[in-house]
Write an enzyme that holds these catalytic residues in place. Structure first.
Site, short mmCIF file in Angstrom:
data_model
loop_
_atom_site.label_atom_id
_atom_site.label_comp_id
_atom_site.label_asym_id
_atom_site.label_seq_id
_atom_site.Cartn_x
_atom_site.Cartn_y
_atom_site.Cartn_z
CD1 TRP A 106 -1.73 -2.23 2.22
CD2 TRP A 106 -2.73 -1.72 0.28
NE1 TRP A 106 -2.60 -3.25 1.91
CE2 TRP A 106 -3.22 -2.96 0.74
CE3 TRP A 106 -3.20 -1.19 -0.92
CZ2 TRP A 106 -4.18 -3.69 0.01
CZ3 TRP A 106 -4.16 -1.91 -1.63
CH2 TRP A 106 -4.63 -3.14 -1.17
CG ASP A 107 3.71 2.54 3.12
OD1 ASP A 107 2.72 3.27 3.31
OD2 ASP A 107 4.45 2.17 4.04
CB ILE A 108 4.92 0.16 -3.11
CG1 ILE A 108 6.14 -0.22 -2.27
CG2 ILE A 108 5.24 0.15 -4.60
CD1 ILE A 108 6.52 -1.68 -2.38
#
Lengths: 410, 410
Positions: free
Chosen positions: B166-168
């Site tokens: 999700w961060d990526i």
């Protein structure tokens, strides 16, 4: 949806996740995105999940706000029309996005011969041209062998992710690349081909996160540690009512909040003493994680999810419940039209349900109504008329000859 | 690295993955990206994996090609300098990227008061301002409860992904948004604030893949099915030499290739007959997957990985071995300087090892040497001089007063 990119026209030859997501992101920023498919649909047209009538919720989800054109891409005349749409004039046109092998006439050289400044963005499997998909790239990445209990306890069995994370990253890299290449063209007049390999997206990510360096520099790799957070404190716990939650302490503030909210601050401090670590540091919390977890597990096991929610509310504890897809949709207000991200949309062939828009709020380009995915071939006639200037008679001839198809035949 | 965006200057206040990846992607496209950290580093400065001396391979991986400035952000004078750098004049400047809570003077209103056309891109946890990180957002997403054998066989235990997916995705959405907002500013003169919530990135993705619709329209959700491919054929198998591979058949061509390459075509056809399904369809292969897998499991178990590689080479079978991080780095030539993605780079404080560049090849902006991450504060003096025009004496005073720090003190 917003109108930020409304002067761009992007033509997409695609399937599955990566290029469709890249194109949809542009469409949700207002660009005209024309997805050209073979008559009858591409290989992703019936991809699961599907409705009971077989309509793909996946296809609908990844192709929202686009126009759909269906052409006989197996025939020269169909490919010529596709090429003409892809290279039609106009300052915002001539941008092509694909994750499929190029058809005759749709490779960079052929497109450039028709429009000198064309931009072609192409996702391939491996750099050498061989095939790779999210599943095979993920298997190679190292992650499945450190996911879950695939380590000692799990017998070394790999666990694949279910989220197609590499495809999603690749699609968003393509969206970034598209805008960078279009910016370059707007300044210099020059088009270009941009190529990304899905395996390179994986490799760059594994390297960016430090895991390639870890092997080279340290001669080691991180182990599988279940749901524990590597290098700090984070673990999942069972609640009294059979749910599970995750509790995280990345920062000293988050760590101290756990002690305060649970009333376990003194006991947790003693954990630091008996384990001889400084729990104010990430490394200390990681080393003492089993002892910390023993206290927290008992605390969680004595409380329901609702009680834990009350206890943690407003305390600065970083935590959350695990939810199934059904719990996410039914219980989480973030996953409903209460969140401006979602709107109830009538999706042709499926019905009305909440669909997400773009997860970005541009204050200079307000959020506009979410648009559904097109029916396959819905815009064939319109695009042939508007973009290529074909007459109604000519469009009828193409339909009759099986070169083009509208939504009833597509 | 390339020079595509060399006229842009982006100032980053960040930690961990999302904003650092978004900024690094811009830096790898040639933009000047200045990451401003507190003296001593932000909370991610020592994030694992680390070298034996404690230097973070993770920080090095996510901050390549940037400039590093260290300022006393806990003091008004430090924040004023940060604000001045963020809002310095020049057509490509005034772009700020952050995933941290805004400090006094670094919110949109304050930045805009200094530079009317500033662009601020801000990642938050939840839309309501409450905290969320990859771990908590993932727990809420539904995916951990369908990953691995978290279903019936696994007792409903969630399995978190290890890749911070999700961060990526959020970082790459920010990169896309940055270029879209800068394009808008170049055309209209107007800056803006762009806000993304990490939980919205998750929610949009779950919806895009059809899983929100599945619950609404069908009243159901996909089950946990281990490493099987949902809705077609894909499964992992053990080899004679103790390795595991994944074999996939998304398309009829891939399916037929498996039969040809293994010599099992006739037996596989009989599987279709006894299971009463059409194995040319995805749904048919999914329904018959256990029977298909029984044949393939025996075939794989009788062969080493090398023998399977030979048997599948050039056949069109879509497959790949599972690799640990160590196997990926030691055995896979794609993860080495044989791949133009990688270059051996000297990383200050760590040493020389292969680092990936940008997983995008722009033909109009050739790949340039990969640049390492800066030492913390490496460019403090340079940036204060070049961007703010401060004199050597004034810069020395700031260092002496503990307002600014170079790489030795940072």
């Amino acid at each position: 949806m917003n109108r930020l990119l409304q002067d761009l026209r992007i033509v997409e030859f695609s399937a599955f996740v990566a290029a469709p997501l890249g194109g949809m992101t542009m469409a949700q920023c207002g660009a005209e995105v024309i997805r050209i498919d073979p008559i009858g649909g591409a290989i992703d047209h019936n991809r699961w999940p599907v409705s009971d009538s077989g309509a793909s919720l996946y296809w609908a989800g990844l192709n929202k706000a686009k126009r759909s054109v269906a052409l006989a891409l197996d025939k020269p005349e169909g490919r010529e029309l596709a090429q003409a749409i892809a290279t039609a004039p106009g300052p915002g046109g001539g941008i092509v996005l694909t994750n499929l092998p190029p058809l005759t006439g749709l490779d960079y050289g052929s497109l450039k011969a028709k429009r000198e400044d064309v931009i072609l963005l192409r996702l391939i499997g491996n750099r050498d041209g061989s095939a790779a998909v999210d599943y095979t790239v993920n298997a190679a990445s190292g992650f499945p062998l450190v996911t879950g209990n695939s380590g000692a306890g799990g017998g070394g069995l790999p666990v694949n992710h279910v989220l197609p994370a590499w495809d999603i990253a690749a699609g968003l890299y393509l969206a970034t690349a598209l805008l960078a290449a279009e910016r370059h063209r707007a300044r210099t007049g020059a088009g270009q081909e941009v190529v990304a390999a899905l395996s390179d997206v994986m490799l760059a990510t594994v390297g960016n996160l430090g895991y390639v360096g870890d092997v080279h520099v340290n001669g080691r790799a991180r182990p599988a540690i279940g749901n524990d957070l590597y290098g700090s404190f984070g673990r999942d716990f069972a609640t009294a009512d059979g749910r599970r939650i995750i509790i995280i302490a990345l920062t000293p503030r988050q760590w101290r909040a756990i002690g305060r909210a649970t009333g376990l601050a003194e006991k947790l401090a003693m954990v630091g003493t008996i384990m001889e670590v400084d729990l104010e540091t990430e490394t200390g919390r990681y080393e003492a994680r089993d002892a910390i977890a023993a206290l927290l597990a008992r605390w969680c096991a004595g409380r329901t999810l609702a009680e834990i929610r009350d206890a943690f509310s407003g305390t600065g504890v970083l935590w959350g419940p695990f939810q199934s897809f059904i719990e996410l949709v039914r219980d989480d207000p973030r996953c409903s039209p209460q969140n401006p991200l979602f709107a109830d949309v009538e999706q042709p062939g499926i019905g009305r349900y909440p669909m997400p828009g773009l997860p970005l709020d541009f204050t200079a380009a307000p959020r506009e109504p979410t648009r559904p995915a097109p029916r396959l071939g819905e815009h064939t006639g319109q695009v042939l008329s508007e973009v290529l200037g074909l007459s109604a008679g000519e469009i009828a001839r193409l339909h009759g000859a099986g070169i083009a198809a509208g939504p009833n035949l597509a």
